[in-house]
Design an enzyme around this catalytic site. Structure first.
Site, PDB file in Angstrom:
ATOM      1  N   ASP A  23      19.044 -52.213   3.407  1.00  0.00           N
ATOM      2  CA  ASP A  23      20.018 -51.841   4.427  1.00  0.00           C
ATOM      3  C   ASP A  23      21.366 -51.512   3.794  1.00  0.00           C
ATOM      4  O   ASP A  23      21.868 -52.257   2.940  1.00  0.00           O
ATOM      5  CB  ASP A  23      20.182 -53.004   5.410  1.00  0.00           C
ATOM      6  CG  ASP A  23      21.201 -52.730   6.476  1.00  0.00           C
ATOM      7  OD1 ASP A  23      20.952 -51.839   7.301  1.00  0.00           O
ATOM      8  OD2 ASP A  23      22.261 -53.395   6.467  1.00  0.00           O
ATOM      9  N   GLU A  39      18.862 -47.173   2.358  1.00  0.00           N
ATOM     10  CA  GLU A  39      19.641 -46.466   3.376  1.00  0.00           C
ATOM     11  C   GLU A  39      21.015 -46.157   2.795  1.00  0.00           C
ATOM     12  O   GLU A  39      21.702 -47.053   2.305  1.00  0.00           O
ATOM     13  CB  GLU A  39      19.793 -47.326   4.624  1.00  0.00           C
ATOM     14  CG  GLU A  39      20.673 -46.670   5.690  1.00  0.00           C
ATOM     15  CD  GLU A  39      21.190 -47.648   6.728  1.00  0.00           C
ATOM     16  OE1 GLU A  39      21.401 -47.214   7.880  1.00  0.00           O
ATOM     17  OE2 GLU A  39      21.389 -48.832   6.401  1.00  0.00           O
TER      18      GLU A  39
END
Length: 549
Positions: free
Chosen positions: A204, A273
């Site tokens: 993330d 990401e």
């Protein structure tokens, strides 16, 4: 040999994202859970994905719905127990699916034991595990950095009488990943799940993991014409050039340590990401050279633009930029307006949704599918009183947050709760009435449904070496027609997309191209002649040449 038995399964693989809160509720409490996911894994396997990515299920106060971790090794009781996770992995592997889990390495919850110790004093063993800084002489924060979720990125703490950094919510303090001890601890948390059998990680906001040690101010630029992809236009976050608070070159050394750990577990992979306006350049830096991330995705296909000019420029830039790096493309996820609405509007053209699927699954790289994307689910309209997302609550009404793409999955058209659970408790987000007619059970029963279009595309893609591993050459744009060639080991495949709402003519690049009889996306009555192809609105065509070997 199945596609998932290869150590390089991720190269060209398709990853299906599950948002656990909203996938399937096994115990009737209104919140999805791990046993619910396990019971529905056959849907993903039957669709033809290679892997499933689970958004966070770790112990968390749920201020940001699991992206605020308070125990990296624990399963939050709302989702089940460690035994439930083990059962999920076993079932997925039996179905031929890899399991990737979300890992949040840039920050924790303020309820994590590490932060509790770090904030206790300025001289404890974990005092430097988070990003702390003194106030300026006038008591204001140490610099001008902004939070993605609005306001200053600095929160005053009365225990240490210092500010701590939070790129997101104030309850999500940033780890000091520049500290080798913090890196060691994070590697240990990742090793725990690798030893438990996971096949990889989705990392993330990985470009947020390092900051400028000198805490220099970001340059300002005023209200920009184009906003940072991590923030809506109503958020002044885009008024800064984020030179010092994220996307720092210091992150590369940490990524190499992550890769060394994962490489010790053959067959595992990482996808990162990247939230930055320089997404493609960072993808190249983070995935090139074979010693950092295996693949990464940025936000360039998660915005509102879907036209030949934009996509041609984006793909040209990607081919010029990525080198030996490896992209993982996504057109939907848990942070973006669902693609059916974002690209298709209030009444999306079914041909556009089929074309978007075909485009995603023929680009060079890997691909992520978000739960419900295969059903064509539109964005749900959530009333302010029903909002759960703190981002949307803070930015209402100009930005409604992320709840509209996170509503419960539509499994059964005739069930009161769309088959999400037992119906004993109200789902954590309202059910979307417009999803009922698109429920999975109806689409599985209808061979002409979008779900079967995705299934056939995935089956076809798996058998095309040019798509999973091949090179990509972009052809000159012809009006609203986008075209590129994929090639590998003598196979040549021409992919043509009429992105316009009117019929279009495409001049073929040379002789001998014929429609691929096995491709599932060909429009009815596809015609070619006199060196040209005639495409209906939002029509897609795949053509081949005889083998060159």
């Amino acid at each position: 040999m199945t596609a998932t038995s290869n150590h390089d399964w991720w190269r060209g693989g398709v990853i299906y994202q599950v948002y656990p809160r909203s996938f399937a509720d096994s115990n009737g409490d209104g919140i999805g859970d791990l046993p619910g996911i396990t019971a529905r894994l056959e849907h993903i396997a039957r669709l033809g994905a290679d892997a499933v990515w689970l958004s966070p299920f770790f112990t968390s106060p749920q201020k940001d719905f699991g992206y605020d971790v308070s125990d990296y090794r624990g399963v939050d009781p709302m989702f089940g127990q460690l035994a439930d996770f083990d059962a999920l992995v076993a079932r997925a592997h039996a179905l031929g699916l890899k399991v990737m889990i979300d890992q949040v390495l840039s920050h924790t919850s303020d309820q994590h034991a590490w932060f509790g110790e770090s904030r206790a004093s300025r001289d404890n063993p974990k005092a430097d595990w988070y990003v702390w800084a003194d106030a300026k002489h006038d008591g204001t924060p140490p610099n001008n950095w902004l939070s993605v979720f609005g306001g200053s990125a600095w929160q005053w703490d009365t225990r240490r009488c210092q500010y701590y950094l939070h790129n997101f919510l104030a309850s999500q303090p940033d780890l000091n990943v520049l500290n080798p001890a913090v890196q060691d601890a994070l590697l240990g948390e990742m090793r725990f799940w690798l030893d438990r059998g996971v096949d990889g990680y989705r990392l993330d906001a990985i470009n947020f993991c390092c900051h400028d040690a000198q805490l220099r101010d970001n340059p300002g630029r005023g209200a920009p014409a184009h906003v940072d992809p991590t923030a809506p236009a109503a958020n002044p976050y885009s008024w800064q050039v984020h030179e010092f608070d994220k996307s720092r070159p210091e992150a590369l050394a940490f990524l190499r340590r992550l890769r060394a750990l994962v490489d010790a577990y053959p067959g595992t992979a990482m996808v990162g990401e990247i939230g930055d306006e320089r997404g493609l350049a960072l993808m190249a830096a983070y995935t090139g050279g074979g010693d950092k991330l295996h693949m990464a995705y940025c936000f360039d296909l998660l915005g509102p633009q879907y036209d030949a000019g934009y996509l041609h420029a984006l793909l040209a830039q990607s081919l010029d930029t990525l080198g030996d790096g490896w992209p993982c493309w996504a057109i939907s996820n848990h942070d973006s307006v669902r693609v059916a609405t974002r690209w298709g509007g209030a009444r999306p053209d079914p041909a556009l949704l089929r074309q978007a699927a075909a485009l995603l699954l023929t680009l060079r790289g890997s691909a992520c599918l978000y739960q419900g994307e295969e059903l064509g689910l539109p964005e749900a309209d959530i009333a302010f009183d029903d909002l759960q997302d703190p981002y949307g609550i803070a930015m209402w009404p100009e930005f409604k947050g992320r709840d509209g793409c996170r509503t419960p999955m539509a499994w059964q058209a005739d069930a009161p709760d769309l088959g999400f659970g037992s119906g004993a408790a109200r789902p954590w987000l309202p059910l979307a009435a417009g999803h009922r007619a698109l429920a999975a059970d109806r689409q599985w029963a209808d061979d002409g449904a979008l779900l079967h279009h995705y299934r056939r595309l995935l089956q076809w893609r798996r058998a095309q070496p040019a798509l999973r591993q091949g090179s990509m050459a972009l052809l000159p744009r012809q009006g609203q027609v986008l075209a590129f060639e994929r090639a590998h080991a003598g196979q040549r495949l021409l992919c043509v997309f009429n992105l316009g709402a009117q019929s279009a003519r495409f001049a073929l690049p040379g002789e001998g191209w014929t429609p691929d009889a096995g491709a599932p996306a060909q429009p009815p009555g596809l015609r070619s002649g006199q060196g040209a192809l005639l495409l209906p609105p939002h029509g897609t065509a795949f053509l081949t040449l005889p083998s060159q070997t």
